[in-house]
Design a protein around this motif. Structure first.
Motif, PDB file in Angstrom:
ATOM      1  N   ASN A  63     -11.451 -21.432  18.511  1.00  0.00           N
ATOM      2  CA  ASN A  63     -11.888 -19.958  18.638  1.00  0.00           C
ATOM      3  C   ASN A  63     -12.152 -19.825  20.276  1.00  0.00           C
ATOM      4  N   LEU A  64     -11.500 -19.185  21.032  1.00  0.00           N
ATOM      5  CA  LEU A  64     -11.650 -19.243  22.323  1.00  0.00           C
ATOM      6  C   LEU A  64     -13.138 -18.703  22.950  1.00  0.00           C
ATOM      7  N   ARG A  65     -13.587 -17.755  22.123  1.00  0.00           N
ATOM      8  CA  ARG A  65     -14.927 -17.322  22.584  1.00  0.00           C
ATOM      9  C   ARG A  65     -15.986 -18.232  22.314  1.00  0.00           C
ATOM     10  N   SER A  66     -15.931 -18.958  21.012  1.00  0.00           N
ATOM     11  CA  SER A  66     -17.143 -19.775  20.492  1.00  0.00           C
ATOM     12  C   SER A  66     -16.841 -21.175  20.729  1.00  0.00           C
ATOM     13  N   GLY A  67     -15.741 -21.668  20.522  1.00  0.00           N
ATOM     14  CA  GLY A  67     -15.289 -23.105  20.648  1.00  0.00           C
ATOM     15  C   GLY A  67     -15.118 -23.652  19.201  1.00  0.00           C
ATOM     16  N   ALA A  68     -15.221 -22.863  18.294  1.00  0.00           N
ATOM     17  CA  ALA A  68     -15.178 -23.393  16.734  1.00  0.00           C
ATOM     18  C   ALA A  68     -13.920 -23.753  16.528  1.00  0.00           C
ATOM     19  N   PRO A  69     -13.730 -24.682  15.770  1.00  0.00           N
ATOM     20  CA  PRO A  69     -12.596 -25.201  15.271  1.00  0.00           C
ATOM     21  C   PRO A  69     -12.007 -24.187  14.133  1.00  0.00           C
ATOM     22  N   VAL A  70     -10.796 -23.898  14.330  1.00  0.00           N
ATOM     23  CA  VAL A  70     -10.097 -22.810  13.485  1.00  0.00           C
ATOM     24  C   VAL A  70      -8.866 -23.482  12.623  1.00  0.00           C
ATOM     25  N   ALA A  71      -8.190 -24.284  12.979  1.00  0.00           N
ATOM     26  CA  ALA A  71      -7.039 -24.943  12.291  1.00  0.00           C
ATOM     27  C   ALA A  71      -6.530 -26.145  13.091  1.00  0.00           C
ATOM     28  N   SER A  72      -5.795 -26.926  12.205  1.00  0.00           N
ATOM     29  CA  SER A  72      -5.044 -28.100  12.842  1.00  0.00           C
ATOM     30  C   SER A  72      -3.777 -28.169  12.159  1.00  0.00           C
ATOM     31  N   ILE A  73      -2.708 -28.560  12.851  1.00  0.00           N
ATOM     32  CA  ILE A  73      -1.192 -28.422  12.339  1.00  0.00           C
ATOM     33  C   ILE A  73      -0.660 -29.921  12.641  1.00  0.00           C
ATOM     34  N   GLY A  74      -0.255 -30.610  11.366  1.00  0.00           N
ATOM     35  CA  GLY A  74       0.516 -32.043  11.863  1.00  0.00           C
ATOM     36  C   GLY A  74       1.668 -31.928  12.620  1.00  0.00           C
ATOM     37  N   GLU A  75       2.553 -30.702  12.006  1.00  0.00           N
ATOM     38  CA  GLU A  75       3.565 -30.573  12.345  1.00  0.00           C
ATOM     39  C   GLU A  75       4.379 -29.232  12.228  1.00  0.00           C
ATOM     40  N   LEU A  76       4.876 -28.726  13.459  1.00  0.00           N
ATOM     41  CA  LEU A  76       5.250 -27.130  13.303  1.00  0.00           C
ATOM     42  C   LEU A  76       6.794 -27.343  13.863  1.00  0.00           C
ATOM     43  N   VAL A  77       7.813 -26.917  12.991  1.00  0.00           N
ATOM     44  CA  VAL A  77       9.094 -26.656  13.306  1.00  0.00           C
ATOM     45  C   VAL A  77       9.381 -25.341  13.534  1.00  0.00           C
ATOM     46  N   ILE A  78       9.888 -24.823  14.491  1.00  0.00           N
ATOM     47  CA  ILE A  78      10.392 -23.643  15.086  1.00  0.00           C
ATOM     48  C   ILE A  78      11.747 -23.282  15.201  1.00  0.00           C
ATOM     49  N   GLU A  79      12.360 -22.463  14.327  1.00  0.00           N
ATOM     50  CA  GLU A  79      13.986 -22.078  14.768  1.00  0.00           C
ATOM     51  C   GLU A  79      13.967 -20.553  15.460  1.00  0.00           C
ATOM     52  N   ALA A  80      14.523 -20.417  16.525  1.00  0.00           N
ATOM     53  CA  ALA A  80      14.670 -19.445  17.332  1.00  0.00           C
ATOM     54  C   ALA A  80      15.850 -18.963  18.031  1.00  0.00           C
ATOM     55  N   GLN A  81      16.342 -18.019  18.086  1.00  0.00           N
ATOM     56  CA  GLN A  81      17.538 -17.647  19.031  1.00  0.00           C
ATOM     57  C   GLN A  81      17.212 -16.716  20.047  1.00  0.00           C
ATOM     58  N   ILE A  82      17.669 -16.836  21.235  1.00  0.00           N
ATOM     59  CA  ILE A  82      17.331 -16.439  22.328  1.00  0.00           C
ATOM     60  C   ILE A  82      18.518 -15.442  23.007  1.00  0.00           C
ATOM     61  N   THR A  83      18.230 -14.198  23.096  1.00  0.00           N
ATOM     62  CA  THR A  83      19.144 -13.276  23.296  1.00  0.00           C
ATOM     63  C   THR A  83      19.518 -13.193  24.779  1.00  0.00           C
ATOM     64  N   ASP A  84      20.935 -13.649  25.171  1.00  0.00           N
ATOM     65  CA  ASP A  84      21.467 -13.580  26.596  1.00  0.00           C
ATOM     66  C   ASP A  84      20.722 -14.665  27.212  1.00  0.00           C
ATOM     67  N   PRO A  85      20.664 -16.009  26.889  1.00  0.00           N
ATOM     68  CA  PRO A  85      19.820 -16.814  27.882  1.00  0.00           C
ATOM     69  C   PRO A  85      20.122 -17.167  29.212  1.00  0.00           C
ATOM     70  N   TYR A  86      21.479 -16.862  29.392  1.00  0.00           N
ATOM     71  CA  TYR A  86      22.092 -16.997  30.702  1.00  0.00           C
ATOM     72  C   TYR A  86      22.082 -15.852  31.746  1.00  0.00           C
ATOM     73  N   ALA A  87      21.497 -14.634  31.148  1.00  0.00           N
ATOM     74  CA  ALA A  87      21.386 -13.443  32.078  1.00  0.00           C
ATOM     75  C   ALA A  87      20.703 -13.565  33.084  1.00  0.00           C
ATOM     76  N   LEU A  88      20.984 -12.738  34.086  1.00  0.00           N
ATOM     77  CA  LEU A  88      20.325 -12.684  35.312  1.00  0.00           C
ATOM     78  C   LEU A  88      18.951 -12.098  35.229  1.00  0.00           C
ATOM     79  N   ARG A  89      18.651 -11.149  34.496  1.00  0.00           N
ATOM     80  CA  ARG A  89      17.371 -10.545  34.196  1.00  0.00           C
ATOM     81  C   ARG A  89      16.181 -11.683  33.851  1.00  0.00           C
TER      82      ARG A  89
END
Length: 281
Positions: A63-89
């Motif tokens: 918790n950012l305000r109190s510092g109390a522990p909220v959760a722990s995660i041994g492993e997190l695998v994320i799959e994502a797609q990036i739209t127009d990764p090489y666009a100039l914007r």
């Protein structure tokens, strides 16, 4: 020209898999957690052979305000797609398609004054962002995990081990809504320090930013068996309404709630309905 482009491509590939880039991504993710009222520590970050899949290890959330522990995660695998990764914007649209968590532990603690370690957590404010997240195709799985809940106001708590969750986004625009199923293979219910074993819990329903619709809930434990329960839970303000068939074992109930002076035997069978708000039951 072809050689030059090949060298540039190789250099970019090596940079994206470098320790420096990993530190940059880790710092970015830890900063984004602050928008939810969380402080995060990420032990490790790395790409897999699939360029659209990343793996995070040893995550700690506080918790950012109190510092109390909220959760722990041994492993997190994320799959994502990036739209127009090489666009100039400068902006990028990131479509999260899958999140797989293993060995996660979620802590929910309520002290005697009614203050929770989740107090202060919130959804981020709207507005333009350099990186926007699309959750409309998100699928979530949680395996080999644990949930701990403790309420010191009335002295009861619950621990669920072997927690498994499968959820998928509705695919519609607007606030995130997930169709989910969850279960735990073993657990413990405690009242004033006295334990009572839980053999199995199963849940199916729909969860969103406003609450949870319980389509099916069941539990098998030493204290009671619950079948064909359904109802709903609202997050803010808190509201609970759930009903189902309950078979309570009075001997276990007496041992748990009235350890001296009360002797009961047999079962109580009822079609029960529970309604509760933050103010009371």
């Amino acid at each position: 020209v072809i050689v030059l482009l090949s060298l540039l491509g190789l250099g970019g590939w090596l940079y994206f898999r470098s320790a420096r880039f990993s530190r940059q991504v880790t710092s970015f993710l830890e900063a984004r957690l602050g928008e939810y009222g969380l402080r995060g520590e990420i032990g490790g970050f790395g790409w897999t052979l699939d360029p659209q899949t990343v793996r995070l290890r040893d995550i700690r959330l506080y918790n950012l305000r109190s510092g109390a522990p909220v959760a722990s995660i041994g492993e997190l695998v994320i799959e994502a797609q990036i739209t127009d990764p090489y666009a100039l914007r400068m902006g990028r649209d990131v479509v999260l398609t899958a999140a797989r968590l293993r060995q996660a532990e979620l802590e929910i603690q309520v002290d005697a004054a009614g203050q929770s370690n989740l107090a202060g957590l919130h959804l981020p404010a709207g507005g333009a962002r350099r990186v926007s997240l699309d959750l409309s195709r998100l699928g979530i799985t949680i395996e080999e995990s644990r949930l701990r809940y403790q309420d010191e106001r009335i002295g009861w708590g619950i621990v669920l081990n072997g927690l498994a969750v499968s959820a998928r986004s509705s695919g519609e625009e607007g606030p995130l809504e997930l169709a989910l199923s969850a279960g735990a293979t073993v657990g413990t219910f405690r009242f004033e320090g006295r334990p009572s074993p839980i053999e199995r819990i199963e849940l199916a329903g729909r969860a969103g930013t406003k609450g949870l619709v319980v389509e099916r809930f069941g539990m098998k434990s030493a204290l009671a068996n619950i079948q064909r329960a359904e109802g709903k839970v609202g997050w803010a303000p808190f509201e609970l309404g759930i009903g189902g068939e309950v078979r309570a074992r009075t001997e276990e109930a007496a041992r748990l709630f009235f350890p001296t002076g009360v002797e009961l035997a047999g079962e109580v069978v009822c079609q029960c309905q529970v309604e509760a708000t933050r103010a009371g039951v």
